[in-house]
Motif scaffolding. Structure first.
Motif, short mmCIF file in Angstrom:
data_model
loop_
_atom_site.label_atom_id
_atom_site.label_comp_id
_atom_site.label_asym_id
_atom_site.label_seq_id
_atom_site.Cartn_x
_atom_site.Cartn_y
_atom_site.Cartn_z
N MET A 197 0.82 -1.20 0.00
CA MET A 197 0.00 0.00 0.00
C MET A 197 0.86 1.26 0.00
N ILE A 198 1.87 1.30 0.84
CA ILE A 198 2.75 2.47 0.92
C ILE A 198 3.54 2.62 -0.38
N ALA A 199 4.06 1.51 -0.91
CA ALA A 199 4.86 1.56 -2.14
C ALA A 199 4.03 2.02 -3.33
N ASN A 200 2.72 1.82 -3.25
CA ASN A 200 1.82 2.25 -4.33
C ASN A 200 1.07 3.53 -3.98
N ASP A 201 1.73 4.38 -3.21
CA ASP A 201 1.23 5.73 -2.91
C ASP A 201 -0.12 5.73 -2.23
N GLY A 202 -0.34 4.75 -1.34
CA GLY A 202 -1.56 4.75 -0.54
C GLY A 202 -2.69 3.89 -1.06
N VAL A 203 -2.44 3.14 -2.14
CA VAL A 203 -3.48 2.31 -2.75
C VAL A 203 -3.15 0.83 -2.57
N PHE A 204 -4.12 0.04 -2.12
CA PHE A 204 -3.94 -1.40 -1.99
C PHE A 204 -5.00 -2.12 -2.81
N GLU A 205 -4.55 -2.86 -3.82
CA GLU A 205 -5.44 -3.63 -4.68
C GLU A 205 -6.61 -2.79 -5.17
N GLY A 206 -6.31 -1.59 -5.61
CA GLY A 206 -7.31 -0.71 -6.18
C GLY A 206 -8.10 0.12 -5.18
N ARG A 207 -7.89 -0.12 -3.88
CA ARG A 207 -8.60 0.62 -2.84
C ARG A 207 -7.68 1.68 -2.24
N ARG A 208 -8.15 2.90 -2.15
CA ARG A 208 -7.35 3.96 -1.56
C ARG A 208 -7.44 3.87 -0.04
N VAL A 209 -6.27 3.73 0.60
CA VAL A 209 -6.18 3.66 2.06
C VAL A 209 -5.73 5.01 2.62
N LEU A 210 -4.69 5.58 2.02
CA LEU A 210 -4.18 6.89 2.39
C LEU A 210 -4.06 7.73 1.13
N SER A 211 -4.13 9.03 1.30
CA SER A 211 -3.89 9.90 0.15
C SER A 211 -2.41 9.87 -0.21
N GLU A 212 -2.12 10.17 -1.45
CA GLU A 212 -0.72 10.25 -1.88
C GLU A 212 0.00 11.33 -1.08
N LYS A 213 -0.68 12.41 -0.78
CA LYS A 213 -0.09 13.48 0.01
C LYS A 213 0.32 12.99 1.39
N ALA A 214 -0.50 12.12 2.00
CA ALA A 214 -0.18 11.59 3.32
C ALA A 214 1.07 10.73 3.27
N VAL A 215 1.19 9.89 2.24
CA VAL A 215 2.38 9.03 2.10
C VAL A 215 3.63 9.87 1.91
N VAL A 216 3.54 10.90 1.10
CA VAL A 216 4.67 11.80 0.88
C VAL A 216 5.08 12.47 2.19
N GLU A 217 4.09 12.89 2.96
CA GLU A 217 4.39 13.57 4.23
C GLU A 217 5.07 12.64 5.22
N MET A 218 4.65 11.39 5.26
CA MET A 218 5.28 10.42 6.14
C MET A 218 6.75 10.22 5.80
N GLN A 219 7.07 10.30 4.52
CA GLN A 219 8.44 10.03 4.07
C GLN A 219 9.32 11.28 4.05
N ALA A 220 8.72 12.45 4.30
CA ALA A 220 9.47 13.71 4.25
C ALA A 220 10.29 13.90 5.52
N ASP A 221 11.35 14.67 5.42
CA ASP A 221 12.16 15.02 6.59
C ASP A 221 11.30 15.80 7.58
N GLN A 222 11.19 15.29 8.80
CA GLN A 222 10.39 15.95 9.83
C GLN A 222 11.24 16.51 10.96
N LEU A 223 12.56 16.45 10.84
CA LEU A 223 13.42 16.84 11.96
C LEU A 223 13.78 18.32 11.97
N GLY A 224 13.77 18.94 10.80
CA GLY A 224 14.10 20.36 10.76
C GLY A 224 15.47 20.62 11.35
N SER A 225 15.53 21.52 12.33
CA SER A 225 16.81 21.88 12.94
C SER A 225 17.10 21.13 14.23
N ALA A 226 16.33 20.07 14.50
CA ALA A 226 16.53 19.31 15.73
C ALA A 226 17.94 18.73 15.80
#
Length: 317
Positions: A197-226
């Motif tokens: 599902m994650i590798a296919n941008d939020g879709v599993f067997e034709g069913r949308r589980v997460l938006s593509e935007k959500a998957v991108v956000e999960m994979q984005a750098d979230q640490l900033g200046s930490a």
């Protein structure tokens, strides 16, 4: 397994959405249910993102917005984004045996977190753990009006074909109750479905589980200046470091020239190791759990010299 560390293990590797290797060892089958420890962080992050997709939560909601008991607490300023990227300033773990984390609900878990003083200011330092995720999980319960297990089942597990994966029922073992950062149980086939599902941008067997935007956000750098201390997981495993080592519930092991994550993972100390290699078009899951007993060394599997240091599947036809 010969040395008694593991009773069994199983591995599945898929390339371009086709399983190219699957094998079980010892007592394991593809449907053996295993405590996956920190590999559950990825599942928990996906559950949170499903609520964000619907506008029920925002990544930048502070804890105090949903939990009035934290309004006068400095920990109440930490956001969901910070809780799921280990930059909340919360202690990484509950102090040893104060109390043993046999919580039956997230409400009880939060009550035991409240007396703990913050370690740093929110956003100041990356400190890998899972305690703050409990608070985010309780925020999700309040926002959605349902308990965590129900949220995970309805929003991720059922839609992604994960029939044997659960954060509960709670047992009496320490750390197994609904612990978002380390208490989930799953199987080889269930977790492989999640990776698909994650590798296919939020879709599993034709069913949308997460938006593509959500998957991108999960994979984005979230640490900033930490601040990131030396010898964190990515540096130990890859022999190199970068400042964007973590997203939401997942490690950003390798980046491309634009700083986008191309190798992501969520390994556990005990043997579960899910990963997605976007360069190769490969995802895979190694699932096992270190045995119990005094003869078993409690060392981190991902830190082992036997852990993979490169993707050999790129050369496959």
């Amino acid at each position: 397994m010969d040395r008694g560390y593991y009773p069994g293990a199983a591995i599945l590797v898929a390339k371009d959405n086709r399983v190219v290797y699957e094998r079980c060892f010892g007592s394991y089958t593809p449907d053996t249910v295993v405590l996956i420890a920190s590999a559950g962080k990825w599942l928990a992050a996906a559950t949170i993102m499903s609520l964000i997709d619907e506008g029920k939560l925002s990544l930048d909601d502070p804890a105090s917005k949903w939990l009035p008991e934290l309004k006068e607490d400095p920990k109440g300023r930490a956001t969901i984004r910070q809780m799921f990227s280990h930059t909340s300033g919360y202690p990484a773990y509950q102090p040893d045996d104060q109390p043993v984390d046999k919580y039956q609900t997230l409400t009880e878990s939060v009550a035991h977190i409240m007396p703990l003083p913050p370690v740093t200011l929110p956003g100041e330092r990356f400190d890998y753990g899972g305690l703050a995720m409990q608070v985010a999980g309780r925020m999700a319960e309040v926002a959605a009006g349902k308990d965590w297990e129900t949220l995970f089942q309805e929003r991720i597990a059922q839609t992604a074909g994960m029939t044997k994966t659960h954060f509960t029922p709670v047992d009496q073992g320490g750390g197994h109750s609904p612990m978002l950062g380390g208490g989930a149980r799953s199987t080889l086939h269930d977790y492989a479905a999640f990776l698909s599902m994650i590798a296919n941008d939020g879709v599993f067997e034709g069913r949308r589980v997460l938006s593509e935007k959500a998957v991108v956000e999960m994979q984005a750098d979230q640490l900033g200046s930490a601040q990131i201390k030396r010898d964190e997981f990515v540096e130990r495993l890859r022999g190199q470091t970068h400042n964007g080592i973590y997203g939401l519930g997942e490690w950003r092991e390798q980046l491309d020239e634009q700083g986008r994550a191309v190798l992501i993972s969520s390994p556990s100390w005990a043997g579960a190791y899910p990963w997605i290699d976007k360069t190769c078009g490969v995802y895979g899951m190694l699932i096992t759990h270190v045995g119990e007993g005094p003869s078993v060394a409690r060392t981190s599997f991902p830190a082992s010299t036997r852990a993979p240091s490169s993707c050999r599947w790129c050369a496959m036809p």
